[in-house]
Design a protein around this motif. Structure first.
Motif, PDB file in Angstrom:
ATOM      1  N   ASN A   8      40.158  50.254 -34.863  1.00 12.14           N
ATOM      2  CA  ASN A   8      39.929  51.321 -33.888  1.00 12.14           C
ATOM      3  C   ASN A   8      40.277  50.865 -32.472  1.00 12.14           C
ATOM      4  O   ASN A   8      39.548  51.134 -31.510  1.00 12.14           O
ATOM      5  N   GLY A   9      41.370  50.126 -32.379  1.00 15.98           N
ATOM      6  CA  GLY A   9      41.883  49.705 -31.075  1.00 15.98           C
ATOM      7  C   GLY A   9      41.271  48.439 -30.527  1.00 15.98           C
ATOM      8  O   GLY A   9      41.674  47.967 -29.464  1.00 15.98           O
ATOM      9  N   GLY A  76      37.104  55.843 -35.409  1.00 18.22           N
ATOM     10  CA  GLY A  76      38.112  55.627 -34.375  1.00 18.22           C
ATOM     11  C   GLY A  76      39.050  56.809 -34.170  1.00 18.22           C
ATOM     12  O   GLY A  76      40.004  56.703 -33.397  1.00 18.22           O
ATOM     13  N   LEU A  77      38.799  57.925 -34.840  1.00 16.37           N
ATOM     14  CA  LEU A  77      39.731  59.052 -34.725  1.00 16.37           C
ATOM     15  C   LEU A  77      39.598  59.779 -33.387  1.00 16.37           C
ATOM     16  O   LEU A  77      40.592  60.181 -32.783  1.00 16.37           O
ATOM     17  N   GLY A  78      38.366  59.990 -32.940  1.00 14.30           N
ATOM     18  CA  GLY A  78      38.152  60.696 -31.683  1.00 14.30           C
ATOM     19  C   GLY A  78      38.554  59.822 -30.499  1.00 14.30           C
ATOM     20  O   GLY A  78      38.742  58.612 -30.650  1.00 14.30           O
ATOM     21  N   ASP A  80      37.897  59.043 -26.174  1.00 20.01           N
ATOM     22  CA  ASP A  80      37.117  59.246 -24.952  1.00 20.01           C
ATOM     23  C   ASP A  80      35.774  59.921 -25.241  1.00 20.01           C
ATOM     24  O   ASP A  80      35.331  60.797 -24.484  1.00 20.01           O
ATOM     25  N   GLY A  81      35.158  59.540 -26.347  1.00 23.17           N
ATOM     26  CA  GLY A  81      33.841  60.088 -26.656  1.00 23.17           C
ATOM     27  C   GLY A  81      33.880  61.486 -27.247  1.00 23.17           C
ATOM     28  O   GLY A  81      32.825  62.083 -27.512  1.00 23.17           O
ATOM     29  N   ASN A  82      35.060  62.041 -27.445  1.00 27.28           N
ATOM     30  CA  ASN A  82      35.180  63.380 -28.031  1.00 27.28           C
ATOM     31  C   ASN A  82      35.528  63.276 -29.510  1.00 27.28           C
ATOM     32  O   ASN A  82      36.218  62.346 -29.934  1.00 27.28           O
ATOM     33  N   LEU A  83      35.057  64.258 -30.256  1.00 26.27           N
ATOM     34  CA  LEU A  83      35.422  64.304 -31.665  1.00 26.27           C
ATOM     35  C   LEU A  83      36.901  64.632 -31.804  1.00 26.27           C
ATOM     36  O   LEU A  83      37.481  65.331 -30.970  1.00 26.27           O
ATOM     37  N   HIS A  84      37.490  64.152 -32.877  1.00 29.62           N
ATOM     38  CA  HIS A  84      38.857  64.535 -33.241  1.00 29.62           C
ATOM     39  C   HIS A  84      38.854  66.016 -33.636  1.00 29.62           C
ATOM     40  O   HIS A  84      37.846  66.545 -34.115  1.00 29.62           O
ATOM     41  N   ARG A  85      39.967  66.687 -33.469  1.00 36.16           N
ATOM     42  CA  ARG A  85      40.007  68.129 -33.778  1.00 36.16           C
ATOM     43  C   ARG A  85      39.658  68.413 -35.236  1.00 36.16           C
ATOM     44  O   ARG A  85      39.111  69.482 -35.559  1.00 36.16           O
ATOM     45  N   VAL A  86      39.950  67.475 -36.128  1.00 36.91           N
ATOM     46  CA  VAL A  86      39.591  67.678 -37.538  1.00 36.91           C
ATOM     47  C   VAL A  86      38.068  67.605 -37.701  1.00 36.91           C
ATOM     48  O   VAL A  86      37.467  68.388 -38.449  1.00 36.91           O
ATOM     49  N   GLY A 104      36.080  60.466 -45.501  1.00 40.03           N
ATOM     50  CA  GLY A 104      37.377  60.278 -46.155  1.00 40.03           C
ATOM     51  C   GLY A 104      38.251  61.509 -46.021  1.00 40.03           C
ATOM     52  O   GLY A 104      39.459  61.412 -45.771  1.00 40.03           O
ATOM     53  N   LEU A 105      37.653  62.681 -46.172  1.00 38.38           N
ATOM     54  CA  LEU A 105      38.423  63.917 -46.032  1.00 38.38           C
ATOM     55  C   LEU A 105      38.932  64.088 -44.610  1.00 38.38           C
ATOM     56  O   LEU A 105      40.050  64.554 -44.382  1.00 38.38           O
ATOM     57  N   VAL A 106      38.103  63.713 -43.657  1.00 38.67           N
ATOM     58  CA  VAL A 106      38.512  63.836 -42.250  1.00 38.67           C
ATOM     59  C   VAL A 106      39.699  62.908 -41.969  1.00 38.67           C
ATOM     60  O   VAL A 106      40.689  63.321 -41.339  1.00 38.67           O
ATOM     61  N   VAL A 107      39.624  61.676 -42.443  1.00 36.53           N
ATOM     62  CA  VAL A 107      40.729  60.735 -42.208  1.00 36.53           C
ATOM     63  C   VAL A 107      41.994  61.222 -42.926  1.00 36.53           C
ATOM     64  O   VAL A 107      43.095  61.199 -42.358  1.00 36.53           O
ATOM     65  N   ALA A 108      41.839  61.687 -44.168  1.00 34.73           N
ATOM     66  CA  ALA A 108      43.008  62.158 -44.920  1.00 34.73           C
ATOM     67  C   ALA A 108      43.611  63.402 -44.279  1.00 34.73           C
ATOM     68  O   ALA A 108      44.835  63.569 -44.252  1.00 34.73           O
TER      69      ALA A 108
END
Ligand code: FES
Ligand code: FES
Length: 151
Positions: A8-9, A76-78, A80-86, A104-108
């Motif tokens: 995650n960076g 690590g998808l989101g 700046d503290g924001n959720l990823h759009r998924v 897992g579904l969110v990452v996929a």
């Protein structure tokens, strides 16, 4: 053995044994419990992560194989503290029951939309065919994926 990888960076190190899975190392050594351990056999997809940008079941990857590589987990998808759009779409659609399959579904799904921004229903089905939801809430999961694709 010691491994060093980017998760995650962030540059991370862990002391692992030779047969240890990446999933175990993420959850138990690197304090990243988002990836779930439901089958540990590559059947359910609940442990999905991106390894050098490729979707993998982290239960089937040795931690040692990730040495020197880059891993992105659901944490690590989101940005700046924001959720990823998924993640937002899953929340908005109510596509979560027990939640065990959700990371897992969110990452996929994030991986799918990166490669195919406007997937057809068949493309969604194929992309998520390795992710099992034992609560069988697939309709809302599909609604969430379609909604995320429109953001
Ligand atoms: S825990 Fe890895 S595929 Fe099920
Ligand atoms: S929400 Fe329970 S397994 Fe999918």
């Amino acid at each position: 053995m010691k491994i060093a990888l980017t998760v995650n960076g962030e540059r991370r190190e862990a002391d692992v044994w030779g047969g240890e899975s990446l999933l175990y190392a993420l959850r138990e050594r690197l304090d990243l419990p988002g990836s779930k351990n439901a089958c540990e056999q590559g059947e359910c997809g609940s442990c999905s992560v991106l390894l050098d940008g490729t979707l993998v079941c982290s239960c089937l990857v040795l931690a040692a194989q990730a040495d020197g590589h880059e891993v992105v987990t659901v944490e690590g998808l989101g940005q700046d503290g924001n959720l990823h759009r998924v993640q937002e779409a899953f929340l908005d659609a109510g596509a979560v029951q027990c939640g065990f399959c959700t990371p897992g579904l969110v990452v996929a799904t994030a991986d799918l939309l990166e490669r195919t921004p406007s997937p057809t229903d068949d493309e969604i089905r194929e992309a998520l065919s390795g992710n099992l939801c034992r609560c069988t809430g697939y309709q809302k999961i599909f609604d969430a994926v379609r909604a995320a694709a429109q953001v």
